[in-house]
Write an enzyme that holds these catalytic residues in place. Sequence first.
Site, short mmCIF file in Angstrom:
data_model
loop_
_atom_site.label_atom_id
_atom_site.label_comp_id
_atom_site.label_asym_id
_atom_site.label_seq_id
_atom_site.Cartn_x
_atom_site.Cartn_y
_atom_site.Cartn_z
N HIS B 38 0.83 -1.21 0.00
CA HIS B 38 0.00 0.00 0.00
C HIS B 38 0.86 1.26 0.00
O HIS B 38 0.57 2.22 -0.69
CB HIS B 38 -0.93 0.01 1.22
CG HIS B 38 -2.25 -0.63 0.97
ND1 HIS B 38 -2.41 -1.99 0.93
CD2 HIS B 38 -3.48 -0.10 0.70
CE1 HIS B 38 -3.68 -2.27 0.68
NE2 HIS B 38 -4.35 -1.14 0.53
N LYS B 103 -10.44 -7.61 7.64
CA LYS B 103 -11.18 -7.89 8.87
C LYS B 103 -10.85 -6.78 9.87
O LYS B 103 -9.76 -6.22 9.84
CB LYS B 103 -10.80 -9.26 9.45
CG LYS B 103 -9.38 -9.33 9.99
CD LYS B 103 -9.09 -10.63 10.69
CE LYS B 103 -7.65 -10.73 11.18
NZ LYS B 103 -7.46 -10.07 12.49
#
Lengths: 283, 185
Positions: B38, B103
């Site tokens: 990222h 999650k």
Amino acid sequence: MREIAYEDLVKSVKAMVMHTASHLPEDALKAIEEAYNNEESEVAKSVLKQILDNAHLASSEDRPLCQDTGLAVYFVKVGEDVKVVGGSIRDAINQATEEAYKDGYLRASTCECFDRHNLKDEVGYNLPAVIHFDIVEGDKIEIEYAAKGGGSENVSRATVLAPAQGKEGIKNFVKQVISDAGPNPCPPIIVGVGIGGTFEVAAKSSKHALFREAGTPNENPVLDEFEKELKKELNNLGIGAMGMGGTQTVLAVHIEKNPCHIASLPVSVNVQCHSSRHSHITL
Amino acid sequence: MAEYHLTTPLSDEDVSKLKAGDIVYLNSTIYTARDAAHKRLVDLIDNGKELPFDLQGSVIYFVGPTPPKPGEPIGSAGPTTSYRMDSYSPILISHGQKGMIGKGKRNEAVKEACKKYKAVYFGATGGAGALIAKAIKEAEVIAYPELGPEAIRKLKVEEFPVTVINDTYGNDLYEIGRAKYEVKE
């Protein structure tokens, strides 16, 4: 002095580590099945069903239960009358860990703290293992092992309370930690609580508490009562499986308690995700 | 609670019909990226460089799989905790990303970006890595192989099971679900 060959120790530990990555132990499986049966939320129930299906698939096809195959954590009790011949116990455990993680296609998750690069090419594949040694009477070596994932470790916390805060203070701290954690540690969880000792003894006790078989009572009736009370109140938080809301957030609360300084009340909470991969051997 | 079967890339129309709590089965291509990847993607955007894949309508899965056994596309591949991507996701969403799979909780900036640019955050079941891997039919490292498990992989998925956590309307399943089952003393 009883002797154990270095190679035998490596072989036994390696087999345990490989098996544990893909076979959820009976106690965890039973606790999750119980949570599934008791859950009121349909969404949480479907999550628990996936968790159970995953456990059955992982063991039947020998696949890692979770991609986070953890750091390898050991509690080792070495008898005063036993000796490992051909190498040190620490080297044997590290060698077994490296071989198991490599041969079992498990993920190497150990990295350097600041630049975060994986250390597998320098110190070894998923090394060093985390090993807590203790010396005890006898001629046996007892090894408890867990593959400890990062998500549940990230929400774990320790503090030192004032003695006046007592059990109520401990309860409030544990509830705060689990409430803040919410969905992040992959509930349903097992909550290890270390009370007393010094700061680091509380933390270590909270880790060791996670190695107890879920569903077994605490030997100390006062702590057993406290565990039940905490479990009920933590389940009242409503977090549920994977945080999607439900009545079954906590599979078990395990407490270990140590004498502490007259000025202090250390408390540590170590969280274990539902994939409670642990095992033990005695040699 | 509705059930949808969607094919990537996702459109504004696709994501707008989804509500927190809906079950979605994803098909076609999704990309993997964790913290390190990222950071590199956002650095490329900041420097005006081309990304290793097309962000428009893309779905990014936060996962660092175990090594595949010989002959298999991927090892166990469940979601990792998403908050570590919170500082990067809004930038990617503003450049066309439509879905994230992970999650755990997201921050307000991510939820705001989901509303403003129409994107959704999906939850997959953590610790179900063996089961989820069954929905992944092909995997290819397309960028940053030196990151090992954190490299960017292009995955071909079939009926990949997820639940909508944050929708385009500001709803959060973690808050809704918990409020429903919390017992106040």
